[in-house]
Design a protein around this motif. Structure first.
Motif, PDB file in Angstrom:
ATOM      1  N   GLY A   1      -0.573  -0.761 -28.029  1.00  0.00           N
ATOM      2  CA  GLY A   1       0.019  -1.328 -26.822  1.00  0.00           C
ATOM      3  C   GLY A   1      -0.441  -2.755 -26.575  1.00  0.00           C
TER       4      GLY A   1
ATOM      5  N   GLU B   1      -1.755  -4.120 -23.923  1.00  0.00           N
ATOM      6  CA  GLU B   1      -2.969  -4.335 -23.118  1.00  0.00           C
ATOM      7  C   GLU B   1      -3.827  -3.085 -23.124  1.00  0.00           C
ATOM      8  OE1 GLU B   1      -4.283  -5.173 -18.513  1.00  0.00           O
ATOM      9  OE2 GLU B   1      -2.155  -5.203 -19.021  1.00  0.00           O
ATOM     10  N   ILE B   2      -5.118  -3.280 -23.301  1.00  0.00           N
ATOM     11  CA  ILE B   2      -6.066  -2.161 -23.230  1.00  0.00           C
ATOM     12  C   ILE B   2      -7.044  -2.461 -22.088  1.00  0.00           C
ATOM     13  CG2 ILE B   2      -7.919  -0.925 -24.416  1.00  0.00           C
ATOM     14  CD1 ILE B   2      -6.509  -1.414 -27.030  1.00  0.00           C
TER      15      ILE B   2
ATOM     16  N   GLN C   1      -1.088   3.702 -17.103  1.00  0.00           N
ATOM     17  CA  GLN C   1       0.017   4.070 -17.995  1.00  0.00           C
ATOM     18  C   GLN C   1      -0.206   3.554 -19.421  1.00  0.00           C
ATOM     19  OE1 GLN C   1       2.575   6.194 -17.133  1.00  0.00           O
ATOM     20  NE2 GLN C   1       1.203   6.442 -15.392  1.00  0.00           N
ATOM     21  N   HIS C   2      -1.419   3.073 -19.689  1.00  0.00           N
ATOM     22  CA  HIS C   2      -1.704   2.529 -21.024  1.00  0.00           C
ATOM     23  C   HIS C   2      -1.969   3.663 -22.024  1.00  0.00           C
ATOM     24  CE1 HIS C   2      -1.884  -1.540 -19.373  1.00  0.00           C
ATOM     25  NE2 HIS C   2      -2.566  -1.031 -18.353  1.00  0.00           N
ATOM     26  N   SER C   3      -2.120   3.285 -23.284  1.00  0.00           N
ATOM     27  CA  SER C   3      -2.369   4.278 -24.340  1.00  0.00           C
ATOM     28  C   SER C   3      -3.843   4.391 -24.700  1.00  0.00           C
ATOM     29  CB  SER C   3      -1.587   3.907 -25.606  1.00  0.00           C
ATOM     30  OG  SER C   3      -0.202   3.967 -25.343  1.00  0.00           O
TER      31      SER C   3
ATOM     32  N   VAL D   1      -8.021   3.243 -23.245  1.00  0.00           N
ATOM     33  CA  VAL D   1      -8.920   2.586 -22.295  1.00  0.00           C
ATOM     34  C   VAL D   1     -10.267   2.423 -22.989  1.00  0.00           C
ATOM     35  CG1 VAL D   1      -9.498   4.812 -21.167  1.00  0.00           C
ATOM     36  CG2 VAL D   1      -9.943   2.663 -19.967  1.00  0.00           C
TER      37      VAL D   1
END
Ligand SMILES: [Zn+2]
Length: 259
Positions: free
Chosen positions: A124, A126-127, A158-160, A162
Motif C-alpha cells: 500500500g 502508506e504504512i 484501513q491500511h494493510s 502498521v
C-alpha cells in the motif's frame, strides 16, 4: 479459499511454516485466519514457534481472543492483536504479527517503509506507525490488553500494514495467501529500500503505479503462484507440516501394531 475447515487449518499451519522459513517469523510472531463461515471466530495456533506449528496446534478463538473451548495449552500473549483487528475490520480475513529483521530498522528509527519496487506495491501507499508508549506509557512492549489491541487496530485504520515502534509489524489480508504474499514482500521491500539508500535516495512508486501493481499482485493467479513457490521451498527444506489428524492416525496405527 480451501474447501473445508480441515483444509483451512492445514493451510494455516503451512502459512506459519512458510513465513518462518522465509524469515518473516522467527521464534516469535504468529498468524491467524478468520473462520470463513462465522466472522465472530478465528483460528490461531497455541503458543509455539511458527516453524513447528502443526494442524493439531490450531485453536478456535472468539473475537475477544479467548479460546472457544477451554484449552490446557499455553496461548500466545499477543493474541488480542488478532481479535481486535478482526473486530475493527470486517474485510480482514487473515492477520500476521511479526518482528522481522528486515523491518526492525524502520521500527527503531521511526522511518516509513514505502513501496520501492513493483511487487512491493502490495504493502500500500502508506504504512502508519503505532507507538505503544504514546497511550500506555512504560510497558513490556507486548500487546496483551484489549485496549492495547484496539489502539493498534485504530492506528492500522484501513491500511494493510502498521509498523510498531521498537517492536515489529502487523500485516492484514483478505485471505491467507494474500497475507503471506504481503508479509514476505513487505520484508523484501524493506531490504531493497534500505540497500538502495547506499546508492542514493530511493524513489517510491508513483501513486498510480501503487494502485495498478497492487491490484495485479493480489490476483488469485499471482498469489497462487507465489504460494506454490514458497510451499515448495519449504518442502525442499524438509519443513512441511504433517496433514491434519496424521499424528493421531500414526498413534492409532502404532497401538494397533502392538496388539
Ligand atoms: Zn510482538
Amino acid at each position: 479459499m480451501p474447501d473445508t475447515l480441515r483444509d483451512l487449518i492445514e493451510e494455516l499451519a503451512l502459512a506459519n511454516r512458510i513465513l518462518a522459513h522465509e524469515g518473516v517469523l522467527d521464534a516469535f510472531g504468529h498468524v491467524s485466519v478468520r473462520h470463513p463461515a462465522d466472522p465472530g471466530r478465528f483460528f490461531l495456533a497455541r503458543s509455539r514457534s511458527p516453524l513447528l506449528v502443526e494442524p493439531a496446534d490450531i485453536l478456535e478463538y472468539t473475537l475477544d481472543s479467548e479460546p472457544v473451548r477451554p484449552a490446557k495449552v499455553r496461548l500466545y500473549a499477543e493474541r488480542v492483536i488478532h481479535g481486535c483487528i478482526y473486530q475493527a475490520r470486517s474485510d480482514v480475513m487473515a492477520v500476521c504479527h511479526h518482528h522481522a529483521a528486515a523491518v526492525l530498522p524502520f521500527c527503531v528509527a521511526g522511518k516509513p517503509i514505502v513501496p520501492v519496487f513493483h511487487v512491493g506495491a502490495t504493502i500500500g501507499a502508506e504504512i502508519p506507525f503505532w507507538d505503544q508508549h504514546d497511550e500506555f506509557g512504560d510497558t513490556d512492549l507486548l500487546v496483551v490488553k484489549p485496549e492495547e489491541g484496539r489502539s493498534l487496530a485504530r492506528a492500522l485504520g484501513q491500511h494493510s500494514v502498521v509498523l510498531m515502534k521498537r517492536h515489529g509489524a502487523t500485516v492484514v489480508g483478505g485471505g491467507l495467501k494474500e497475507l503471506v504474499s504481503r508479509s514476505i514482500f513487505l520484508c523484501q521491500n524493506a531490504e531493497y529500500q534500505l540497500r538502495a539508500h547506499l546508492l542514493g535516495a530511493p524513489t517510491p512508486l508513483h501513486p498510480g503505479e501503487i494502485t495498478l501493481a497492487g491490484a495485479l499482485n493480489l490476483k488469485p493467479s499471482v498469489v497462487d503462484r507465489t504460494w506454490e513457490y514458497w510451499r515448495l521451498r519449504l518442502a525442499a527444506a524438509g519443513g512441511s507440516p504433517p496433514r491434519a489428524g496424521a499424528a493421531k492416525a500414526g498413534r492409532r496405527g502404532k497401538r494397533r501394531g502392538k496388539r
